[in-house]
Design an enzyme around this catalytic site. Structure first.
Site, mmCIF file in Angstrom:
data_model
loop_
_atom_site.group_PDB
_atom_site.id
_atom_site.type_symbol
_atom_site.label_atom_id
_atom_site.label_comp_id
_atom_site.label_asym_id
_atom_site.label_seq_id
_atom_site.Cartn_x
_atom_site.Cartn_y
_atom_site.Cartn_z
ATOM 1 N N HIS A 54 -6.996 0.844 -1.382
ATOM 2 C CA HIS A 54 -6.270 0.268 -2.510
ATOM 3 C C HIS A 54 -4.772 0.461 -2.296
ATOM 4 O O HIS A 54 -4.343 1.425 -1.653
ATOM 5 C CB HIS A 54 -6.686 0.942 -3.809
ATOM 6 N N GLU A 56 -2.369 1.532 -4.185
ATOM 7 C CA GLU A 56 -1.842 2.817 -4.645
ATOM 8 C C GLU A 56 -2.174 3.936 -3.667
ATOM 9 O O GLU A 56 -1.319 4.760 -3.328
ATOM 10 C CB GLU A 56 -2.421 3.203 -6.009
ATOM 11 N N CYS A 83 -8.007 2.408 -10.694
ATOM 12 C CA CYS A 83 -9.396 2.856 -10.811
ATOM 13 C C CYS A 83 -9.425 4.388 -10.889
ATOM 14 O O CYS A 83 -8.392 5.044 -10.782
ATOM 15 C CB CYS A 83 -10.198 2.365 -9.605
ATOM 16 N N CYS A 86 -7.911 6.135 -7.685
ATOM 17 C CA CYS A 86 -6.448 6.100 -7.619
ATOM 18 C C CYS A 86 -5.815 6.929 -8.733
ATOM 19 O O CYS A 86 -4.842 7.650 -8.498
ATOM 20 C CB CYS A 86 -5.962 4.661 -7.668
#
Length: 149
Positions: A54, A56, A83, A86
């Site tokens: 992801h 992040e 999510c 993260c």
């Protein structure tokens, strides 16, 4: 909201556009410290064959490689609500501030399903600004998934 937040979020949205063009789920992010971009990236789950790649997480990993253990003096801008993976990572690196665009009712862990960054049971809480450029972020995601169906 600070006026500068809008400028930074537009850069995150440009990262999401790059992801879209690369057939990745269009989520973009950038990390700011002292009014400078420290890192920026977008989702790369398909490119890296890694479901955890992801935007992040990739940014935070880059900071760790630069020997930045804690990010208390940084702001992370991301086009989609993080999510649980993260959001948990943001707490672990003690992120100072998070700004995100669209809410994620299916996996969002910053208010939608959970609120990990504000959980008082954890050792760190994060300042949060939500919904900045939410419509633009959401539209890009909806277009991406509509094209997939």
């Amino acid at each position: 909201m600070k006026e500068r937040d809008l400028s930074w979020m537009n850069i995150a949205l440009a990262e999401a556009d790059k992801a879209f063009a690369e057939d990745e789920i269009p989520v973009g992010a950038l990390l700011i410290k002292d009014n400078e971009i420290i890192a920026k990236n977008h989702n790369r789950t398909r490119q890296l064959n890694d479901p955890s790649a992801h935007a992040e997480k990739l940014i935070i990993e880059e900071c760790i490689k630069q020997n930045r253990k804690y990010l208390t003096d940084c702001t992370l801008y991301v086009t989609l609500e993080p999510c649980s993976m993260c959001a948990g990572l943001m707490v672990l690196v003690r992120l100072g501030r998070l700004v995100f665009g669209a809410h994620d009712p299916k996996t969002g862990a910053v208010g939608s399903l959970y609120n990990i960054p504000l959980d008082r049971q954890l050792n760190h809480n994060i300042e949060i600004l939500q919904g900045l450029l939410a419509e633009e972020s959401s539209r890009l995601l909806k277009t991406f998934f509509k094209n997939k169906r």
